[in-house]
Design a protein around this motif. Structure first.
Motif, short mmCIF file in Angstrom:
data_model
loop_
_atom_site.label_atom_id
_atom_site.label_comp_id
_atom_site.label_asym_id
_atom_site.label_seq_id
_atom_site.Cartn_x
_atom_site.Cartn_y
_atom_site.Cartn_z
N ARG A 273 -9.83 -0.69 -5.04
CA ARG A 273 -8.74 -1.15 -5.99
C ARG A 273 -7.52 -1.24 -5.02
O ARG A 273 -7.19 -0.62 -4.31
CB ARG A 273 -8.48 0.15 -6.76
N MET A 274 -6.85 -2.50 -5.23
CA MET A 274 -5.55 -2.57 -4.30
C MET A 274 -4.31 -2.19 -4.79
O MET A 274 -3.54 -2.68 -4.95
CB MET A 274 -5.71 -4.16 -4.02
N ASP A 275 -4.46 -0.67 -5.24
CA ASP A 275 -3.32 -0.30 -5.58
C ASP A 275 -2.53 0.74 -4.89
O ASP A 275 -1.59 1.48 -5.30
CB ASP A 275 -3.56 0.37 -7.13
N GLN A 276 -2.90 0.76 -3.66
CA GLN A 276 -2.28 1.78 -2.52
C GLN A 276 -1.21 0.99 -1.99
O GLN A 276 -1.61 -0.24 -1.21
CB GLN A 276 -3.29 2.37 -1.64
N SER A 277 -0.14 1.35 -1.64
CA SER A 277 0.88 0.70 -1.14
C SER A 277 0.71 0.73 0.63
O SER A 277 1.50 -0.12 1.32
CB SER A 277 2.45 1.34 -1.31
N SER A 278 -0.03 1.80 1.09
CA SER A 278 -0.41 1.77 2.51
C SER A 278 -1.86 1.84 2.70
O SER A 278 -2.32 2.98 3.12
CB SER A 278 0.35 2.93 2.96
N PRO A 279 -2.62 0.86 2.54
CA PRO A 279 -4.01 0.85 2.67
C PRO A 279 -4.25 1.22 3.96
O PRO A 279 -5.57 2.01 4.47
CB PRO A 279 -4.54 -0.24 2.38
N GLU A 280 -3.63 1.09 4.93
CA GLU A 280 -3.90 1.86 6.52
C GLU A 280 -3.92 3.16 6.40
O GLU A 280 -4.61 3.96 7.42
CB GLU A 280 -2.91 1.34 7.55
N LYS A 281 -3.40 3.94 5.40
CA LYS A 281 -3.44 5.35 5.39
C LYS A 281 -4.43 5.86 4.48
O LYS A 281 -5.21 6.85 4.45
CB LYS A 281 -2.19 6.14 4.80
N SER A 282 -4.67 5.18 3.14
CA SER A 282 -5.56 5.76 2.06
C SER A 282 -5.84 4.55 1.15
O SER A 282 -4.85 3.64 1.14
CB SER A 282 -5.11 6.80 1.32
N THR A 283 -7.12 4.56 0.64
CA THR A 283 -7.19 3.47 -0.47
C THR A 283 -8.31 4.30 -1.69
O THR A 283 -8.49 5.29 -1.32
CB THR A 283 -7.91 2.29 0.38
N ASN A 284 -8.62 3.34 -2.40
CA ASN A 284 -9.39 3.71 -3.77
C ASN A 284 -10.71 2.84 -3.79
O ASN A 284 -10.30 1.61 -3.84
CB ASN A 284 -8.55 3.77 -5.27
N MET A 285 -11.70 3.49 -3.66
CA MET A 285 -13.03 2.79 -3.71
C MET A 285 -13.74 2.83 -4.97
O MET A 285 -13.79 3.82 -5.52
CB MET A 285 -13.90 3.16 -2.52
N ARG A 286 -14.08 1.62 -5.71
CA ARG A 286 -14.83 1.58 -7.10
C ARG A 286 -16.17 1.31 -7.02
O ARG A 286 -16.47 0.28 -6.12
CB ARG A 286 -13.92 0.51 -8.05
N PHE A 287 -17.16 2.07 -7.60
CA PHE A 287 -18.49 1.63 -7.69
C PHE A 287 -18.69 1.08 -9.20
O PHE A 287 -18.45 1.71 -10.05
CB PHE A 287 -19.52 2.80 -7.63
#
Length: 185
Positions: free
Chosen positions: A41-55
């Motif tokens: 899910r490309m809803d994190q403003s700083s993906p180098e720090k954290s992100t959300n993964m969907r199955f």
């Protein structure tokens, strides 16, 4: 019923049950390969720090065996963890979000997802493992179908897939590249 992590789960409805003439009951569990894959899910403003993964999971409810049968989707439960044989976490929402007719497969198909939120960059190489249980009723009786496999993905695996995908747009590739750069640090 035992899950592959050896816990006994008592509230898993069977797929079907039949009372035999000799007074015994035959129960069956159905398994289905519903896993469609992992995505970010490309809803994190700083993906180098954290992100959300969907199955993502696609499934159909069984067809009615007669015109009188009433079949209703009730929801999904996911068993998940950090090892294939250690699914010690459960996510069983009161209301499962879903769509029907995903990718124009047909109105009888459903799609539902589990999202692992705020995965930190230190976890990007580690796989997450999950197994789905789809619950429904047939004429008011609870039934279920379980995913055939324990499915797994890591953020890193998904990132590599995005970067190699010729259909991914530049926004997706830029997001994935920020994550890859964080992994390589």
């Amino acid at each position: 019923m035992k899950l592959n992590d050896q816990r006994t789960v008592e509230a898993i409805p069977v797929t079907d049950s039949v009372l035999n003439d000799d007074g015994t009951v035959t129960i069956t569990y159905q398994f289905s390969n519903m896993f469609q894959g992992g995505s970010l899910r490309m809803d994190q403003s700083s993906p180098e720090k954290s992100t959300n993964m969907r199955f993502g999971y696609d499934f159909k409810l069984p067809e009615a065996s007669s015109e009188k049968d009433e079949i209703s989707f009730k929801g999904c439960t996911w068993y998940y963890g950090v090892a294939e044989d250690d699914l010690k976490n459960t996510f069983s929402p009161d209301k499962t979000n879903f769509i029907t007719n995903p990718d124009k497969k047909g109105a009888e198909y459903y799609r539902s997802n589990i999202v692992f939120t705020n995965l930190s960059s230190g976890a990007y190489k580690r796989s997450v493992y999950a197994r789905i249980l789809v619950k429904y009723t047939v004429n008011g009786k609870e039934r279920s179908v379980m995913g055939t496999f324990v499915d797994s993905r890591s953020v890193s695996m998904i990132v590599e897939g995005i970067l190699a995908n010729t259909n991914a747009d530049q926004t997706e590739k830029d997001y994935a590249q920020k994550i890859k750069d964080a992994i390589l640090k």
